[in-house]
Design an enzyme around this catalytic site. Structure first.
Site, PDB file in Angstrom:
ATOM      1  N   LYS A 192       0.846  -1.194   0.000  1.00  0.00           N
ATOM      2  CA  LYS A 192       0.000   0.000   0.000  1.00  0.00           C
ATOM      3  C   LYS A 192       0.887   1.252   0.000  1.00  0.00           C
ATOM      4  CE  LYS A 192      -3.930   1.997   2.596  1.00  0.00           C
ATOM      5  NZ  LYS A 192      -4.790   1.825   3.788  1.00  0.00           N
TER       6      LYS A 192
ATOM      7  N   SER B 288      -9.670   1.924   3.056  1.00  0.00           N
ATOM      8  CA  SER B 288      -8.837   2.663   2.138  1.00  0.00           C
ATOM      9  C   SER B 288      -7.815   1.808   1.392  1.00  0.00           C
ATOM     10  CB  SER B 288      -8.082   3.750   2.932  1.00  0.00           C
ATOM     11  OG  SER B 288      -7.213   3.158   3.893  1.00  0.00           O
TER      12      SER B 288
ATOM     13  N   SER C 230      -9.931  -0.644   7.192  1.00  0.00           N
ATOM     14  CA  SER C 230      -9.427  -0.368   5.848  1.00  0.00           C
ATOM     15  C   SER C 230      -8.805  -1.564   5.144  1.00  0.00           C
ATOM     16  CB  SER C 230      -8.406   0.770   5.894  1.00  0.00           C
ATOM     17  OG  SER C 230      -9.013   1.968   6.298  1.00  0.00           O
TER      18      SER C 230
END
Length: 499
Positions: free
Chosen positions: A64, A142, A166
């Protein structure tokens, strides 16, 4: 020269990345094909010699883009950090490299991790592959880029960060496994902070086994991270776990507060069917429990997280950190950095900074921040009251405990991961213009475990009369602090029921 197995798999993953680039799972220009092939060929040779570095040696792991890498930019999907290259890798990236894993690229996210749909990004929205109508759907957030990359076989597994769900929410909406370990089990050093007391590095994979392999390599104490659980505390947790009676067959808790009218009927049906299957197949018993503070958990989270974010993001002013705004026109009494923050931070980030700054102000801190901290403590107490295993790092009070085990308590809690199926991106943006807080509701089932720091995993289960073509529903397994292995074990059982 024939390609080795790992090199062939890497070639297929990179082919998928190219074919599915329009879905925006990866941040542009963060994949080095030549370097990936060299690393995979080296791993193939080690496997051929019977000396692999680890179970994930030669596997492609996506990272990420709020987790620092030293050889690729780390932008947090923000104009504020566009082009930023960290001089060092995060501890988790360093550990993966030492285990022979190969970084597949950096994945897209909501800016600074703030969002539930991965639509707040300078790189554009991440779009779901699964839609029968032809219209673009959200993948959750996210860590939406990481989840989509795994779900569409663009990598073996991926790292994400879970602050209030997330990792688990996008896993639920992409048919993947999303595991959030107990807080402090994995180092946060080198992870761009959103909310320090909540942020947890998690793993997304296509199976529990793959998630375990990656987790085994990244967990452990880190002297550089003050929130990392110390070796002595880890030993204390293990001693506590070994002292309890063997928990099988399990007592599974079902929170009555989670049975709400807003829950999609198909998801509710899949939840009920999974519980019945666990009961029938493994002999586990189902018990209704009450977590009364759940109703206030979401509100408390959206006071605490923005408050911490407003402090963490104060340094991004174009002077100390971050890019300076291209326009020299200042805003707000000609303060030097006001135009930089206005132009380089997106609307959702600015909204949360304002909210957090207000709740920490002298006029509001007692009514908001302090009350939210009290609610957080009540959420933790709710979980401690219903689990059979007592919290291993808290004082062991009471007479109803034997070897840290509470008679009549439950071993794990199972719930849905999300209220609904993923919405259309077009509908989402239209709804948010009217009510920006609407996205908060998607975190209803994931936030409580985050506030309490508990291990939780979203595992795909077969849908029952699913909406359109949705074949999988995300169901969440939660356990007592430190009981990560049991959470994954139950998730394996649920995974097996769907095959």
């Amino acid at each position: 020269m024939s390609l080795g197995r790992l090199t062939q798999q890497a070639k297929q993953c990179l082919k998928r990345q190219f074919e599915l680039s329009k879905l925006n799972a990866f941040v542009p220009s963060t994949t080095n094909n030549e370097s990936i092939f060299r690393s995979c060929q080296d791993a193939d040779e080690r496997h051929a010699d019977g000396e692999p570095l680890s179970a994930i040696d030669g596997r492609l792991i996506a990272i990420k883009d709020n987790i620092c890498t030293s050889d690729q930019p780390t932008t947090c999907a923000s104009a504020m950090l566009q082009g930023f290259q960290s001089p060092f890798p995060a501890t988790v990236v360093k550990k993966l490299s030492a285990a022979g894993a190969v970084v597949a690229g950096k994945t897209n996210l909501d800016e600074f991790g703030m969002g539930s749909h991965t639509v707040n990004s300078i790189h554009g929205s991440v779009k779901s592959l699964w839609s029968t109508s032809g219209e673009e759907r959200t993948v959750g957030g996210s860590s939406g880029g990481s989840a989509l990359a795994v779900g569409t076989e663009q990598c073996y597994a991926a790292l994400g960060t879970d602050t209030g769900g997330s990792v688990r929410l996008p896993a639920a909406w992409t048919g993947t496994v999303g595991f959030k370990p107990s807080y402090g089990m994995v180092s946060r050093w080198g992870v761009v902070a959103y909310a320090n007391s909540l942020d947890t590095v998690g793993v997304i994979a296509r199976s529990i086994k793959a998630a375990e392999k990656a987790y085994d390599q990244i967990k452990g104490h880190d002297l550089k991270d003050p929130t990392s659980i110390s070796p002595s505390s880890r030993s204390r947790i293990q001693h506590h776990l070994h002292a309890r009676p063997k928990p099988y067959p399990l007592r599974i808790g079902v929170p009555i507060e989670y049975m709400i009218s807003e829950l999609h009927p198909s998801i509710h049906a899949a939840w009920s069917r999974a519980l019945k299957s666990l009961q029938k197949t493994f002999g586990h018993s189902i018990h209704h429990i009450s977590l009364p503070t759940t109703k206030s958990a979401l509100s408390a989270y959206y006071v605490l997280a923005p408050a911490e974010a407003s402090s963490n993001l104060a340094k991004y002013d174009g002077v100390r950190y971050g890019n300076k705004a291209p326009s020299s026109k200042a805003r707000g009494n000609n303060v030097l950095f006001s135009s930089t923050r206005y132009q380089n931070l997106g609307p959702e980030v600015r909204r949360r900074i304002l909210l957090g700054s207000y709740t920490l102000s002298s006029t509001a801190i007692d009514n908001y921040f302090i009350r939210a901290q009290r609610i957080r403590r009540l959420v933790q107490q709710d979980f401690n009251r219903v689990f059979a295993l007592s919290h291993p790092l808290l004082p062991q009070p009471v007479a109803d405990l034997q070897n840290g085990h509470r008679k009549g308590g439950v071993d794990v809690i199972i719930s849905p991961t999300s209220l609904n199926f993923p919405p259309l991106i077009s509908e989402l943006k239209e709804a948010y213009e009217k009510d920006p807080t609407r996205q908060f509701y998607e975190d209803l089932y994931t936030v409580p475990a985050s506030l309490a720091g508990l291990p939780a995993v979203s595992v795909p289960a077969p849908a029952v009369d699913g909406q359109e073509a949705w074949e999988k529903v995300g169901l969440q397994v939660m356990g007592q602090y430190g009981d990560d292995d049991l959470v994954l074990e139950v998730a394996k059982e649920m995974e097996g029921l769907g095959k």
